[in-house]
Design a protein around this motif. Structure first.
Motif, PDB file in Angstrom:
ATOM      1  N   ARG A  15      24.958  65.000  39.266  1.00 32.06           N
ATOM      2  CA  ARG A  15      24.470  66.018  39.888  1.00 32.06           C
ATOM      3  C   ARG A  15      23.818  66.836  38.777  1.00 32.06           C
ATOM      4  O   ARG A  15      23.040  67.622  38.728  1.00 32.06           O
ATOM      5  CB  ARG A  15      25.394  66.926  40.865  1.00 32.06           C
ATOM      6  N   SER A  16      24.580  66.809  37.489  1.00 33.79           N
ATOM      7  CA  SER A  16      24.193  67.446  36.479  1.00 33.79           C
ATOM      8  C   SER A  16      22.854  67.187  35.587  1.00 33.79           C
ATOM      9  O   SER A  16      22.576  67.773  34.867  1.00 33.79           O
ATOM     10  CB  SER A  16      25.262  67.569  35.270  1.00 33.79           C
ATOM     11  N   ILE A  17      22.397  65.924  36.140  1.00 34.52           N
ATOM     12  CA  ILE A  17      21.360  65.480  35.407  1.00 34.52           C
ATOM     13  C   ILE A  17      19.916  65.853  35.873  1.00 34.52           C
ATOM     14  O   ILE A  17      19.932  65.642  37.241  1.00 34.52           O
ATOM     15  CB  ILE A  17      21.312  63.990  35.453  1.00 34.52           C
ATOM     16  N   ASP A  18      19.275  66.416  35.153  1.00 33.62           N
ATOM     17  CA  ASP A  18      17.565  66.776  35.552  1.00 33.62           C
ATOM     18  C   ASP A  18      16.933  65.355  35.440  1.00 33.62           C
ATOM     19  O   ASP A  18      16.794  65.130  34.101  1.00 33.62           O
ATOM     20  CB  ASP A  18      17.236  67.926  34.753  1.00 33.62           C
ATOM     21  N   VAL A  19      16.303  64.651  36.153  1.00 33.16           N
ATOM     22  CA  VAL A  19      15.680  63.488  35.700  1.00 33.16           C
ATOM     23  C   VAL A  19      14.468  63.654  34.962  1.00 33.16           C
ATOM     24  O   VAL A  19      14.140  62.825  34.296  1.00 33.16           O
ATOM     25  CB  VAL A  19      15.523  62.689  37.063  1.00 33.16           C
ATOM     26  N   ARG A  20      13.689  64.823  35.158  1.00 33.26           N
ATOM     27  CA  ARG A  20      12.534  64.901  34.443  1.00 33.26           C
ATOM     28  C   ARG A  20      13.038  65.173  32.970  1.00 33.26           C
ATOM     29  O   ARG A  20      12.209  64.425  32.053  1.00 33.26           O
ATOM     30  CB  ARG A  20      11.679  66.045  34.802  1.00 33.26           C
ATOM     31  N   ALA A  21      14.098  65.932  32.647  1.00 35.92           N
ATOM     32  CA  ALA A  21      14.449  66.089  31.452  1.00 35.92           C
ATOM     33  C   ALA A  21      15.066  64.862  30.688  1.00 35.92           C
ATOM     34  O   ALA A  21      15.004  64.678  29.692  1.00 35.92           O
ATOM     35  CB  ALA A  21      15.667  67.110  31.322  1.00 35.92           C
ATOM     36  N   LEU A  22      15.761  64.123  31.577  1.00 41.39           N
ATOM     37  CA  LEU A  22      16.205  62.931  31.185  1.00 41.39           C
ATOM     38  C   LEU A  22      15.055  62.152  30.600  1.00 41.39           C
ATOM     39  O   LEU A  22      15.196  61.178  29.696  1.00 41.39           O
ATOM     40  CB  LEU A  22      16.933  62.061  32.050  1.00 41.39           C
ATOM     41  N   ASP A  23      13.965  62.010  31.466  1.00 42.85           N
ATOM     42  CA  ASP A  23      12.959  61.266  31.186  1.00 42.85           C
ATOM     43  C   ASP A  23      12.285  61.392  29.591  1.00 42.85           C
ATOM     44  O   ASP A  23      12.041  60.634  28.675  1.00 42.85           O
ATOM     45  CB  ASP A  23      11.626  61.397  32.247  1.00 42.85           C
ATOM     46  N   ASN A  90      15.640  55.044  36.398  1.00 44.34           N
ATOM     47  CA  ASN A  90      15.909  54.645  37.948  1.00 44.34           C
ATOM     48  C   ASN A  90      17.187  54.625  38.454  1.00 44.34           C
ATOM     49  O   ASN A  90      17.554  54.851  39.539  1.00 44.34           O
ATOM     50  CB  ASN A  90      14.862  53.521  38.028  1.00 44.34           C
ATOM     51  N   ALA A  91      18.109  54.160  37.568  1.00 46.20           N
ATOM     52  CA  ALA A  91      19.408  53.881  38.022  1.00 46.20           C
ATOM     53  C   ALA A  91      20.026  55.156  38.346  1.00 46.20           C
ATOM     54  O   ALA A  91      21.051  55.275  39.271  1.00 46.20           O
ATOM     55  CB  ALA A  91      20.141  53.199  36.966  1.00 46.20           C
ATOM     56  N   VAL A  92      19.913  56.214  37.442  1.00 44.78           N
ATOM     57  CA  VAL A  92      20.060  57.436  37.687  1.00 44.78           C
ATOM     58  C   VAL A  92      19.747  58.170  39.031  1.00 44.78           C
ATOM     59  O   VAL A  92      20.469  58.611  39.885  1.00 44.78           O
ATOM     60  CB  VAL A  92      19.908  58.320  36.577  1.00 44.78           C
ATOM     61  N   GLN A  93      18.503  57.671  39.277  1.00 47.06           N
ATOM     62  CA  GLN A  93      17.954  58.194  40.626  1.00 47.06           C
ATOM     63  C   GLN A  93      18.442  57.708  41.837  1.00 47.06           C
ATOM     64  O   GLN A  93      18.464  58.228  42.652  1.00 47.06           O
ATOM     65  CB  GLN A  93      16.246  58.009  40.701  1.00 47.06           C
ATOM     66  N   GLN A  94      18.677  56.511  41.723  1.00 45.89           N
ATOM     67  CA  GLN A  94      19.382  55.517  42.513  1.00 45.89           C
ATOM     68  C   GLN A  94      20.660  56.262  42.958  1.00 45.89           C
ATOM     69  O   GLN A  94      20.983  56.220  44.267  1.00 45.89           O
ATOM     70  CB  GLN A  94      19.530  54.212  42.315  1.00 45.89           C
ATOM     71  N   MET A  95      21.398  56.440  42.012  1.00 47.55           N
ATOM     72  CA  MET A  95      22.818  57.077  42.087  1.00 47.55           C
ATOM     73  C   MET A  95      22.771  58.193  42.913  1.00 47.55           C
ATOM     74  O   MET A  95      23.415  58.832  43.786  1.00 47.55           O
ATOM     75  CB  MET A  95      23.679  56.930  40.960  1.00 47.55           C
ATOM     76  N   GLN A  96      21.766  59.195  42.487  1.00 46.59           N
ATOM     77  CA  GLN A  96      21.636  60.469  43.031  1.00 46.59           C
ATOM     78  C   GLN A  96      21.220  60.576  44.466  1.00 46.59           C
ATOM     79  O   GLN A  96      21.610  61.220  45.161  1.00 46.59           O
ATOM     80  CB  GLN A  96      20.711  61.328  42.175  1.00 46.59           C
ATOM     81  N   HIS A  97      20.408  59.568  44.584  1.00 50.25           N
ATOM     82  CA  HIS A  97      20.061  59.233  46.244  1.00 50.25           C
ATOM     83  C   HIS A  97      21.387  58.887  47.126  1.00 50.25           C
ATOM     84  O   HIS A  97      21.498  59.281  48.130  1.00 50.25           O
ATOM     85  CB  HIS A  97      18.942  58.247  46.295  1.00 50.25           C
TER      86      HIS A  97
END
Length: 244
Positions: A15-23, A90-97
């Motif tokens: 939850r602490s991860i901003d996917v746009r910043a991760l990108d 994508n793996a991070v996004q999948q787990m957040q979902h």
């Protein structure tokens, strides 16, 4: 052993991860051809086995990219590193979902996947799965359990050549315990995922039996993907899926 529920510490890390910043951090790693301190701050290794595995793949691909010298090698390794970076994101996004799905489903049912394996196995395998459920979020919780059982007695596989030397009695016992462990773990997973599928289909938790003898594949006598679907009629399990 956790199989279907994301532990709380992993949820917090995800939850602490901003996917746009991760990108952007992944792009920076690719530009520098090394893992940056910014990416390490995301604690991706604490986001569960799935994300951690994709992180290692990205690190490996990035190291190969950094070590490439010839132009052709540089182009090939850069392409692989970029793909690995995309897969990691994508793996991070999948787990957040998955967290969102888990929270939503958790309002109506919860299947406890913290199951401790026995210290010794016999051919008679059993797995007790506990759960709670309710018809609406305003209703009281109803708690229950189901015990899945399976007698592991597969048909011999004559396609596998016998060992040149007969293993010792102690080795045979170890091999048998390892095989039974694998089958127990398979029974556990089939039981857990079947129960989750049952609730996801909106079926009545009050109709779940206390015990269920898993239906083995007719030919191999091993478990298949329908073995623990206790709500299906036996005739519907005959067209078996891939066996283990």
């Amino acid at each position: 052993m956790a199989e279907i529920n994301i532990p709380r510490d992993e949820q917090e890390a995800l939850r602490s991860i901003d996917v746009r910043a991760l990108d952007k951090a992944i792009d920076a790693c690719l530009d520098a051809r090394r893992i940056s301190s910014t990416l390490r701050e995301y604690r991706l290794g604490s986001c569960g086995l799935f994300v951690a595995a994709k992180l290692r793949e990205f690190e490996t691909a990035l190291a190969e990219y950094a070590g490439a010298k010839a132009p052709k090698k540089v182009a090939a390794t850069e392409s692989r590193a970029r793909r690995a970076g995309s897969v990691l994101e994508n793996a991070v996004q999948q787990m957040q979902h998955r967290i969102d799905t888990q929270e939503q489903e958790g309002q109506l049912f919860f299947v406890d996947d913290h199951i401790i394996p026995p210290s010794h196995f016999s051919q008679q395998l059993t797995v007790l799965v506990r759960y709670r459920w309710r018809h609406t979020i305003e209703a009281e919780w109803t708690h229950g359990s189901i015990t899945f059982s399976h007698v592991h007695a597969p048909r011999p596989d004559y396609t596998v050549a016998p060992p040149k030397r007969k293993p010792s009695k102690s080795q045979q016992e170890r091999d048998q315990q390892e095989e039974l462990w694998r089958q127990w773990a398979h029974l556990m997973r089939q039981g857990l995922f079947s129960l989750v599928e049952y609730f996801r289909e909106g079926l009545d938790g009050g109709a779940i039996p206390k015990t269920f003898q898993a239906r083995a594949d007719d030919y191999s006598r091993r478990l298949n993907n329908f073995s623990c679907r206790f709500w299906l009629e036996p005739a519907k399990t005959k067209s078996s899926t891939k066996t283990e």
